[in-house]
Design a protein around this motif. Structure first.
Motif, short mmCIF file in Angstrom:
data_model
loop_
_atom_site.label_atom_id
_atom_site.label_comp_id
_atom_site.label_asym_id
_atom_site.label_seq_id
_atom_site.Cartn_x
_atom_site.Cartn_y
_atom_site.Cartn_z
N PHE A 101 0.83 -1.20 0.00
CA PHE A 101 0.00 0.00 0.00
C PHE A 101 0.88 1.26 0.00
O PHE A 101 0.68 2.18 -0.81
CB PHE A 101 -0.92 -0.01 1.22
CG PHE A 101 -1.63 1.28 1.47
CD1 PHE A 101 -2.62 1.72 0.61
CD2 PHE A 101 -1.32 2.07 2.57
CE1 PHE A 101 -3.29 2.92 0.83
CE2 PHE A 101 -1.97 3.27 2.80
CZ PHE A 101 -2.96 3.70 1.93
N ILE A 151 -7.78 -6.69 0.97
CA ILE A 151 -8.28 -5.79 -0.08
C ILE A 151 -9.60 -6.35 -0.59
O ILE A 151 -9.67 -7.53 -0.96
CB ILE A 151 -7.28 -5.64 -1.23
CG1 ILE A 151 -5.92 -5.13 -0.73
CG2 ILE A 151 -7.84 -4.68 -2.28
CD1 ILE A 151 -4.86 -5.06 -1.81
N LYS A 157 -13.04 -0.15 -4.15
CA LYS A 157 -11.80 -0.81 -3.70
C LYS A 157 -11.49 -0.33 -2.30
O LYS A 157 -11.27 0.86 -2.07
CB LYS A 157 -10.62 -0.50 -4.63
CG LYS A 157 -9.32 -1.18 -4.20
CD LYS A 157 -8.17 -0.79 -5.12
CE LYS A 157 -6.85 -1.42 -4.67
NZ LYS A 157 -5.71 -0.98 -5.51
N GLU A 186 -9.03 -0.94 0.94
CA GLU A 186 -7.79 -1.56 1.45
C GLU A 186 -7.71 -1.41 2.96
O GLU A 186 -7.93 -0.31 3.49
CB GLU A 186 -6.57 -0.91 0.80
CG GLU A 186 -6.45 -1.16 -0.69
CD GLU A 186 -5.10 -0.73 -1.24
OE1 GLU A 186 -4.07 -1.23 -0.74
OE2 GLU A 186 -5.08 0.14 -2.14
#
Length: 835
Positions: free
Chosen positions: A586, A679, A718, A720
């Motif tokens: 990340f 994720i 998305k 994370e």
């Protein structure tokens, strides 16, 4: 009345075993309660000796009591009873700590006139009932050799035997047996102890929360030194080898370091009231106060220095004593052919030295190393010996700096720096390290003290695991690589002062670069990089990378794309040097995005508009062969995606893969991946209950969240997370994701505590987006609460950057401008505040 008189009174009154054990138990309890007061008067080894002698007297008194109970008025002389009580291990060394086990060995000789087993049995029951924490062994004197061969731990304990009480005749016999045990296959014993120590040191590596007993430079290392000295020379203390193995000054420095370890460990045991051997953060303030340090930072700095000293001394003299067993005569010819200079030999990537060779000057040692093949060398402890005790005069000569520059220019410099550190000469060769030597960093982030962190950063530079960063570094000129190494090594040397450490670092690096004979332009670049060495990580983690203003402000400080490249690599090395697991995928993506976006800014003389950036991205996308494989209708749909941010955040390959997944979406699809943390990718045509999803997963910290409207009414999410889910919970997470498409599900979320000044809404961020910034105390469920509020207000989130550091949440939300949102900014903020 003394305890001896009380015991005699109980025996005369024919009191029960229970009454006698109760008296001992009370006496031992009173003694333990007095230990803090004793510690205030006597610390270090003195305290341990007092404690040991007190336990000796208790054990002796218990033995006398048992004899008095068994023999009554017909008590024989104790010397005639063939039993001895022997202290082992730390108890035998008179280094027994407060809550350590009392290792006791009882040895007897078979004699028909005495029921020795009855005597021993009665003693053990009394000791247990009285609350003594015994670790005991019982042996017939002729079984000692056999027992020592069963387990190396038993033999080790026997090496430290000390008589407490018993028959001098039996003790004399035991001593003869112990001498025979010491001479029994000493090579196997020493090699086994060295191997055991190597495994232990890997298990308990160097730490800013040091393990006083088992860690590198801990008491076990000190004990290893004694065990080998005892085996080879039969000494009772290391001091006996002063003038033979080491000088009086060298031994004195070692003993001062060892004394501090004794003090800290004793204080830990007293404070925790248990066998606590690791100095954890919670104990540091109180331990510092108990030992008279001004603060915990000063305590830990001194402790780290002491462990460094013990590690250095142990490594050198363990090898010096045991080299007769470690040396393979078959290597003689290889050593001769690998002779580097008098007394120094290079064999198969290892540099050895003779202990008997006079120590050369520092310039000779540096020149020797600089002439070695540029590879990752291993330096034997014999080489460490010479670097530790070489004479270094100040100010350093011009030749010394010339040699240092040659070392900086090597590809493999880390192992040399580590040698300097292990030898204690890093600060003598690079004066900027004087103030940060063994300086701990209690910021909840760094794993190592400043000096070791700096060296670890060089290791990270030489072993780059990110292919993108490695490719950039490989292309640098030799002069830029030299400058970068100097900056990486010295970037934190300004710490430990009241002023900003980056500004102090600038003052320290410029004179050093001058001594290395770099150019004036490189001085200026080096100063700029040190001044801004935390800037790139701060911007990447905390700012919106898709805001032109952010990028222009960033580049205005960095000045040029050449400096940007060096700063990018410096940031990579700095983060990796913090400790294992700090550089995540990340974080790598954020830094990569910032670097690419900033390069684009740096390459343009005029400001780049979003429209131009979008055009550039579309050109790259259309040229991608995978894009050509899409149908004309599919290509048109991809290019019709309105969000510029979607194009800015993704590579052409990523855009194509995301679009392909969306083409196949009927109602919803999702993917769960583990890449550092969890994720979640979601594609949906039907509504998603995002507040519910985040609320159910609020036990995981969100790192970032993107939401994009694609085409055909499909939205792409998305999310994370920083953490991996627990093993076996992925199936439960899948259930939660699927439940999140039920819009009737609601969670009762606790309203977080947010102050009005902690929320700002920037409606001028861009034409299509407003930016909402949150800077508040991190609270569980914070993001879920915000998303739920946005859902209720029909506000669409485009992307969210979540950053938590030192218990503070610094979050940024890009939200679509719609429904006259900016005209109602105050109402939106009030809703988020719960007003």
């Amino acid at each position: 009345m003394s305890i001896t008189e009380q015991i005699e009174d109980l025996i005369e009154r024919r009191a029960s075993d229970f009454e006698i054990s109760k008296l001992f138990k009370t006496y031992i309890s009173d003694y333990k309660n007095s230990l803090p007061e004793i510690f205030e008067r006597n610390q270090g080894k003195d305290f341990l000796v007092i404690h040991t002698k007190t336990l000796d007297s208790i054990i002796s008194l218990m033995y006398k009591t048992i004899l008095r109970r068994l023999f009554g008025n017909y008590l024989p002389m104790r010397g005639s009873i063939p039993v001895v009580f022997i202290a082992l291990g730390s108890y035998g060394r008179e280094q027994l700590c407060v809550h350590s086990d009392i290792d006791l060995m009882i040895v007897y000789e078979e004699n028909e006139g005495y029921n020795t087993s009855k005597i021993i049995e009665k003693f053990l029951y009394l000791a247990w009932d009285a609350g003594l924490k015994l670790g005991h062994r019982v042996h017939e004197v002729n079984d000692l050799m056999k027992a020592s061969r069963e387990d190396i731990t038993i033999k080790t304990a026997m090496m430290e035997s000390r008589l407490i009480i018993g028959s001098p005749f039996t003790w004399s016999t035991v001593q003869n047996k112990l001498t025979a045990i010491r001479h029994d296959n000493p090579k196997a014993f020493i090699l086994a102890k060295i191997e055991e120590a190597d495994l232990r040191r890997k298990k308990f590596p160097f730490s800013m929360q040091p393990n006083i007993k088992e860690g590198v430079g801990g008491l076990r290392d000190s004990q290893l030194l004694f065990w080998i000295a005892k085996t080879l020379y039969g000494v009772t203390t290391l001091k006996e080898l002063t003038g033979k193995l080491f000088t009086e000054e060298q031994y004195r420095e070692y003993r001062i370091a060892l004394e501090l370890l004794f003090r800290v460990r004793s204080a830990l045991h007293l404070l925790s009231n248990k066998q606590q051997d690791q100095l954890v953060l919670d104990f540091m303030p109180r331990i510092a106060q108990m030992l008279g340090f001004s603060d915990e930072r000063r305590l830990v700095s001194r402790l780290l220095e002491a462990q460094w000293r013990i590690n250095n001394f142990t490594q050198i003299y363990v090898k010096k004593m045991s080299r007769i067993y470690l040396f393979d005569p078959k290597q003689s010819q290889k050593l001769k052919s690998g002779r580097v200079q008098k007394g120094f030999y290079a064999v198969e990537g290892v540099l050895y030295a003779s202990y008997n060779q006079p120590t050369p000057s520092i310039d000779i040692l540096l020149e020797m190393i600089s002439n070695l093949e540029d590879r990752e060398w291993t330096f034997d402890s014999s080489v460490l010996f010479h670097f530790t005790y070489t004479l270094i005069k100040h100010p350093l000569r011009t030749k010394t700096y010339t040699l240092l520059r040659r070392l900086f220019e090597r590809r493999h410099f880390y192992v040399i720096l580590k040698l300097f550190y292990d030898a204690g000469i890093l600060h003598q060769l690079i004066g900027a390290f004087k103030k940060v030597l063994h300086l701990p960093q209690f910021d909840g982030y760094h794993h190592y003290p400043v000096d070791l962190h700096s060296i670890k950063c060089i290791e990270a530079l030489e072993k780059i695991n990110d292919p993108y960063v490695e490719a950039i570094y490989t292309q640098l000129s030799p002069s830029d690589k030299l400058l970068l190494k100097a900056v990486i090594l010295l970037h934190d040397t300004g710490k430990g002062r009241k002023q900003d450490h980056s500004e102090v670092g600038v003052k320290l690096i410029v004179p050093f670069l001058k001594n290395l004979k770099l150019t004036t332009g490189q001085f200026e670049r080096g100063a700029l990089l040190v001044r801004h060495h935390v800037l790139m990580s701060n911007v990447a983690y905390r700012e919106n990378l898709y805001n032109e203003k952010t990028l222009y402000q960033f580049m205005s400080k960095i000045k040029s794309h050449e400096n940007l490249t060096l700063l990018y690599i410096l940031t990579y090395a700095d983060i990796n040097g913090v400790g294992p697991g700090t550089y995540t995928s990340f974080g790598a993506n954020l830094l990569h995005e910032l670097y690419e976006a900033s390069l684009e800014i740096a390459s343009q003389n005029d400001r780049i508009t979003d429209a131009i950036k979008r055009q550039n991205k579309e050109k790259k996308l259309v040229q991608d062969p995978e894009f050509s494989n899409l149908s004309k209708i599919e290509q048109k749909k991809v290019l019709s995606i309105e969000s510029n941010l979607f194009f800015f955040k993704h590579t052409p390959s990523e855009i194509i893969n995301i679009s392909k997944e969306a083409f196949g979406c009927q109602t919803f699809t999702y993917q769960l991946n583990i890449d550092g943390g969890l994720i979640i990718h979601i594609f949906r045509r039907i509504p998603l209950n995002l507040g519910y999803l985040l609320g159910k997963l609020s036990y995981l910290d969100v790192a970032s969240m993107d939401i994009f409207t694609l085409f055909d009414g499909i939205k792409y999410f998305k999310i994370e997370f920083l953490q991996r889910p627990l093993e076996g919970t992925m199936e439960q997470i899948e259930i939660i994701v699927e439940e999140a498409f039920d819009m009737s599900k609601k969670l009762s979320l606790a309203k977080p505590v947010i102050k009005p000044h902690e929320i700002t809404l920037d409606c001028d961020h861009s034409i299509h987006y407003a930016q909402l910034n949150l800077n508040t105390t991190n609270q569980r469920g914070l993001l879920a609460y915000f998303v739920q509020c946005f859902d209720e207000a029909n506000i669409n989130i485009a992307t969210a950057k979540i950053h938590t550091n030192k218990n503070m949440a610094r979050d940024h939300f890009l939200i679509e401008k719609q429904n006259r949102m900016c005209d109602n900014a105050r109402e939106i903020i009030n809703k988020l505040l719960g007003e």
